[in-house]
Design an enzyme around this catalytic site. Structure first.
Site: not given
Ligand SMILES: Cc1cc2nc3c(=O)[nH]c(=O)nc-3n(C[C@H](O)[C@H](O)[C@H](O)COP(=O)(O)OP(=O)(O)OC[C@H]3O[C@@H](n4cnc5c(N)ncnc54)[C@H](O)[C@@H]3O)c2cc1C
Ligand code: SF4
Lengths: 327, 721
Positions: B246, B606-608, B613, B676-677, B680
């Site tokens: 983190f 990766n939707p999973k 996340q 895009k990322g 956070e």
């Protein structure tokens, strides 16, 4: 952690002899508290006597109550059908203790004798009269949000952390003790001490004395009971404040009552004034609230723990409401 | 041309999952290095002062002890300045030169190091080191009166002291509807499950290998090269797995230097594993930050003024500053905006980025204030956001490379059932509890950095991807495998990814949500380069082309770096979070029943793992809102709850139903992969939505987190219950 001599003892008399005979020797049961204290350098015993094999783990119903072995695991007590049926305050208190993992390891005797959660005691380095007599009380002038409301002294404002002890106090339980001078029983109310000017002493036990069992009298079995616990997380945390109540209700009237408070003193705190107030009255939301307020009578807050006072009042009201089936 | 996407976009399971659940994944402290010795830190016990005397005799005589190192007995290291400083380091001040002088800068600072045969012996002996201090005055109380403006270097790095556009004060004064909201967010700790640890080993030729928990192996190498005055090619840093970080693994902390010093001293490899307590003061933390948000709006909800001031804590030796006020400047359309950022030097260790650094904090402040504004306006909080959608970046005036915030609001509101939320006292009642609903927007700027990746294809159909990046949990291993499998036309199982080693092609910090946008493209480019080398075009399995070339294997490298889109556009991930809480107003407890988050993160590789996340971020947001707080003693300057039974991260029972989903988005302007990322953003807005829901349930404006029973009853008393 300092080196120590470790012995596992299978015989009660030998355990007592070792505990009494050799200086700075401690008993090890489930180890969930003691091992932490060893790792953090807070407990620095010369010798450890492992008592986990002593024959203290049975849970049995007797004619006059229940005998719960001091080595019985919290999980086993919490799940015991007789406990659930007759002592719901006890079952709830244990069900809300720690986590399933800890409850599978921790024993009842160890729970009663666990040491305070005071942050200054636990960090192993701050000023703390309990850990290092004469070094001062860090909590008194520091982060005191969890400090005691009752019975504290200038030397120590710590609270006792056990949930079990609070429930047992409301059930008028006793601990059975075996020691160098033979056996005796101590009411839970007198097992723990107030800090006074000897805050390093937590209990009435003499060196070498072992708790063999907890005895919960039959009397409490028919009473209306509840345990209410307040904390920051929904689980896996000691009580901020808690209350156990046990009421003998006959035709809607409270004939007898026991009320114990947790997280507010160096020992589970009996609220006798609240008991007196309840006896002879009919339980309703107004009385529950009144009793909650009465429980805070005589509370002496420090700079940072005043919010515990209203919370204590409400947790007592909640326990009463739960016991009485009120909304 | 764009290769076909079989794996990118599909919910494949973690490729490193089996290794993790079977214990085959090796973490820094677990490397089995022969002749390992163990080190233990002795920490300072005053917040400021000098070491008057240090007595190591008892420790030296203790069993198993190989060496006791203090500032008196440790060689002076050059500690060359970094120029430029890495993005993860504070822009002003100087890093802690550990064991180099007698100055104590904070409680917990390492003042000695014991090296012994076993870890237990090292710890036992560390207890025997006696240190006498000559204490000096310390700042251990957070008092904004002593705050100061950030330095110019910090300002240049996007954390300016004062900014203004339009006429904020004037607009606020004339605004028909105004709110003025103070807020406090306490110091929070990363509290990842894996403690930081380093193993250091020197070889006969003076080369150093470090096995370290790190999110940026390349920077560990560069930093230690500067600290020790070594050439970078003398150092190798290995960190294949990271058990959560983190942000705590972004910087190279002093214990890495200590491990290398100790190994040098005893002539053996040394492991230094920080204890849970030591993590609190020997890595970083999210700084205590106090804020004031003033918002002015027209009756239709349009913002006319945003004035946001915040003061964050930093250490006395380094100036750590956050982008706390960026959301105030960028999230909503508003012509008149002022921000004022201040820093308070305290006798603490230097804070560091923690998930959503700056943004998570700033959005907690801004989005709770927006909720207050909505109620002052008598407006649906969702409508208030809609009325202020920033169609271009309000700060720079540049267009967004993509922005689906409106879709996030709409779809998350629909899934949550915002329109049907309980709105009368009656409907909010559920037995002893009150139901409350709240929402917040989420925003985190998207960036890319420079990276390289190498691909090697083997004639047997296997492929290897290599880069010095990291996977602290989000799924770098998996996502890079997916990109490569598509680009090489191979089944996923045939692609192996090797990361976390400074011997591999260089990569930027695995932080700031840049990894996929950076490395993903480098991997795609490497694969494209290989295709070209082999004279194969188009798509499909590349191995036949390799076999035709007669070689056993072929390799290529690919690079990726931000292009001119970084100048022409602003890029960011967006989101909308909706929370339903149950408050027991008697006991002051708050439980999160439901969270729904809709996110615009560009293409979802990766939707999973993306969902995983996001729900992880939600759990952390629950902690931020309801339980996490480092208890700091204002007298002795010490973190009092430096352990996981008193620093309260949420447990399962604190977590209600979590739903995370992704709106249609594909940002090919930002980068060819369209991502895009996503890291956070998952924390952003969560705590604000929960705090806003508490208001909805109780009518109490909680302006300090965590929202605890004590704070609820205190607020009730202030209101007259
Ligand atoms: C993470 C965590 C969370 C917890 N949460 C809670 C909570 O919510 N509520 C709560 O009440 N408790 C909680 N606990 C405390 C836990 O219940 C106690 O640690 C446990 O009950 C102690 O039992 P043990 O057998 O492990 O004792 P040990 O650790 O073995 O011993 C504790 C002490 O008791 C002494 N002792 C043990 N048995 C005997 C005996 N028969 N006679 C004489 N002396 C004895 C030992 O010498 C030692 O001093 C928590 C503990 C942990 C680790
Ligand atoms: S309250 Fe008691 S346990 Fe806590 S610091 Fe003071 S003396 Fe120690």
């Amino acid at each position: 952690m300092q080196p120590f001599a470790y012995r596992k003892i299978h015989d009660v008399a030998a355990a007592i002899a070792q505990g009494a005979g050799e200086p700075n020797t401690v008993f090890l049961a489930g180890g969930t508290d003691l091992v932490q204290l060893l790792q953090d350098g807070i407990a620095r015993p010369a010798g450890i006597v492992d008592i986990s094999d002593l024959p203290f783990s049975s849970i049995a119903t007797t004619i006059d109550g229940m005998r719960i072995g001091a080595l019985a695991k919290l999980a086993d007590v919490a799940d015991h059908p007789q406990v659930r049926a007759h002592y719901p305050a006890l079952a709830t208190a244990l069900g809300e203790t720690a986590s399933p993992m800890v409850r599978n390891m921790a024993t009842t005797g160890g729970n009663l004798l666990q040491r305070t959660r005071c942050l200054y005691f636990r960090d192993g380095v701050s000023s703390c009269n309990k850990r290092e007599p004469g070094s001062g009380c860090g909590a008194l002038r520091g982060e005191d949000a969890r400090a005691a409301l009752f019975g504290a002294s200038e030397a120590c404002v710590a609270t006792h952390a056990s949930d079990l002890a609070v429930a047992l106090l409301a059930l008028d339980a006793e601990v059975l003790v075996a020691g160098p001078a033979g056996e005796r029983s101590i009411p839970v109310e007198r097992l723990h001490t107030l800090p006074g000017d000897t805050p390093w002493i937590d209990s009435d036990l003499e060196p070498g004395e072992l708790i063999s069992a907890i005895f919960v009298p039959r009397g409490a079995a028919g009473w209306a009971q509840a345990y209410a616990k307040l904390r920051h997380r929904a689980s896996f945390e000691w009580p901020l404040v808690s209350a156990a109540v046990s009421l003998a209700v006959v035709d809607g009237m409270i004939e007898d009552a026991r009320v114990a408070l947790g997280g507010v003193a160096h020992k589970p705190w009996r609220a006798e004034d609240v008991e007196t107030l309840l006896i002879g009255r009919e339980l309703d939301p107004v009385l529950a609230r009144e009793a909650g307020e009465a429980a805070t009578e005589g509370a002496r807050p420090l700079a940072g723990n005043a919010a515990k006072i209203p919370l204590l009042a409400r947790v007592v009201s909640r326990a009463l409401a739960d016991a009485g089936g009120l909304p | 041309m764009t290769p076909a996407t079989t794996f990118v976009g599909s919910p494949v399971s973690r490729v490193d999952g089996p290794a993790k659940v079977t214990g085959a994944a090796v973490y820094a402290a677990d490397f089995d290095i022969p002749h390992l010795a163990h080190a233990s830190i002795v920490q300072a016990r005053v917040p400021a002062g000098r070491i008057a005397a240090i007595d190591t005799r008892a420790a030296e005589a203790a069993p198993g002890v190989l060496a006791v190192m203090t500032h008196e007995t440790t060689r002076r290291l050059p500690w060359h300045p970094r120029d430029p400083r890495p993005g993860v380091d504070p822009k002003a001040g100087e890093r802690l030169h550990v064991l180099q002088d007698d100055v104590v800068r904070y409680d917990g600072q390492p003042v000695a190091l014991v090296v012994a045969q076993s870890e237990e012996q090292a710890r036992a002996a560390a207890d025997l080191v006696r240190v006498d201090y000559a204490p000096t005055a310390a700042r251990t109380r957070f008092d904004v009166a002593y705050a100061r403006a950030p330095s110019e270097a910090t300002a240049k790095a996007g954390r300016p002291g004062d900014t203004s556009r339009g006429d904020p004060e004037g607009a606020f004064a004339q605004a028909p509807v105004r709110v003025d909201v103070p807020f406090v967010q306490p110091r929070e700790q990363h509290a990842a499950i894996e403690p930081h640890a380093t193993i250091a080993a020197w070889d006969e030729d003076g080369r150093l290998t470090l096995w370290d928990k790190s999110q940026w192996v390349d920077n560990v190498r560069t930093e230690i090269a500067h600290v020790f005055g070594l050439a970078e090619d003398r150092i190798r840093v290995i960190s294949p797995f990271v058990g959560g970080a983190f942000g705590s693994g972004l910087r190279t902390w002093p214990h890495v230097t200590l491990a290398a010093l100790a190994a040098e001293r005893v002539g053996r490899p040394v492991r230094l594993a920080l204890t849970r307590r030591q993590l609190f003061t020997n890595t970083g933390f999210r700084p205590h930050t106090e804020s004031r948000v003033r918002l002015g709006a027209f009756p239709d909800g349009r913002l006319t003024a945003i004035l946001h001031e915040a003061t964050g804590q930093t250490s006395t030796y380094e100036e750590y500053a956050e982008t706390t006020l960026t959301p105030a400047r960028q999230l909503y359309a508003c012509p008149n905006v002022a921000t004022r950022y201040r820093l308070l030097d305290m006798n603490v260790n230097t804070p560091s980025p923690m998930r959503g650094p700056g943004a998570a904090t700033g959005e907690l402040f801004l989005e709770t204030a927006m909720d207050e504004l909505a109620h002052a306006l008598g407006m649906n909080p969702l409508e208030l956001r809609r009325a202020n959608l920033a169609k271009t970046d309000p700060d720079s005036g540049k267009p967004w490379s993509s922005n689906a915030l409106a879709a996030c609001w709409d779809q998350a509101a629909a899934r949550f059932g915002w329109a049907d939320r309980p709105r009368t006292d009656e409907a909010r009642r559920a037995g002893r509890e009150r139901i409350g609903s709240g929402m917040a927007s989420a925003f985190y700027p998207a960036h890319r950095a420079k990276a390289r990746a190498r691909v090697t294809l083997y004639a047997n159909g296997g492929a290897m991807i290599q880069a010095a990046t990291s996977d602290m949990g989000p799924g770098t291993y998996t996502a890079l495998s997916q990109v490569a499998a598509d680009a090489l036309g191979l089944p996923l199982e045939q692609v192996r990814v090797e990361i976390g080693d400074s011997a591999l092609p260089p990569a930027p910090a695995h932080g700031g949500s840049i990894t996929m946008a950076t490395l993903g493209n480098a991997v795609a480019n490497a694969c494209a380069a290989l295709r070209e080398t082999l004279g194969a075009d188009g798509e499909g399995d590349l191995t036949p082309a390799l076999r035709r070339s007669g070689r056993d294997s072929a390799a290529a490298e690919g690079a990726s770096s931000p292009g001119k889109e970084a100048q022409e556009y602003e890029s960011a991930a967006f989101g909308a979070v909706f929370a339903e809480v149950r408050v027991d107003p008697e006991l002051g407890t708050v439980r999160v029943a439901r969270l729904v988050g809709g996110y615009d993160v560009g293409r979802v590789v990766n939707p999973k793992l993306a969902r995983s996340q996001c729900i992880g971020g939600m759990v952390q947001g629950i902690g931020m809102a309801l339980s996490e707080e480092a208890v700091f003693d204002r007298h002795c300057g010490r973190v009092m709850n430096a352990n996981l039974s008193d620093y309260l991260v949420p447990v399962c029972a604190d977590v209600g139903a979590l739903e995370a989903f992704f709106v249609e988005s594909d940002d090919r302007v930002f980068n060819p992969l369209g991502v895009k990322g996503l890291a956070e953003i998952a924390l952003c807005g969560v705590a604000a939505a929960i705090v806003n829901a508490v208001y909805d349930a109780t009518g109490l404006r909680m302006r300090e987190v965590p929202v605890t029973p004590e704070r609820i009853v205190t607020a009730q008393a202030a209101r007259g219950r």
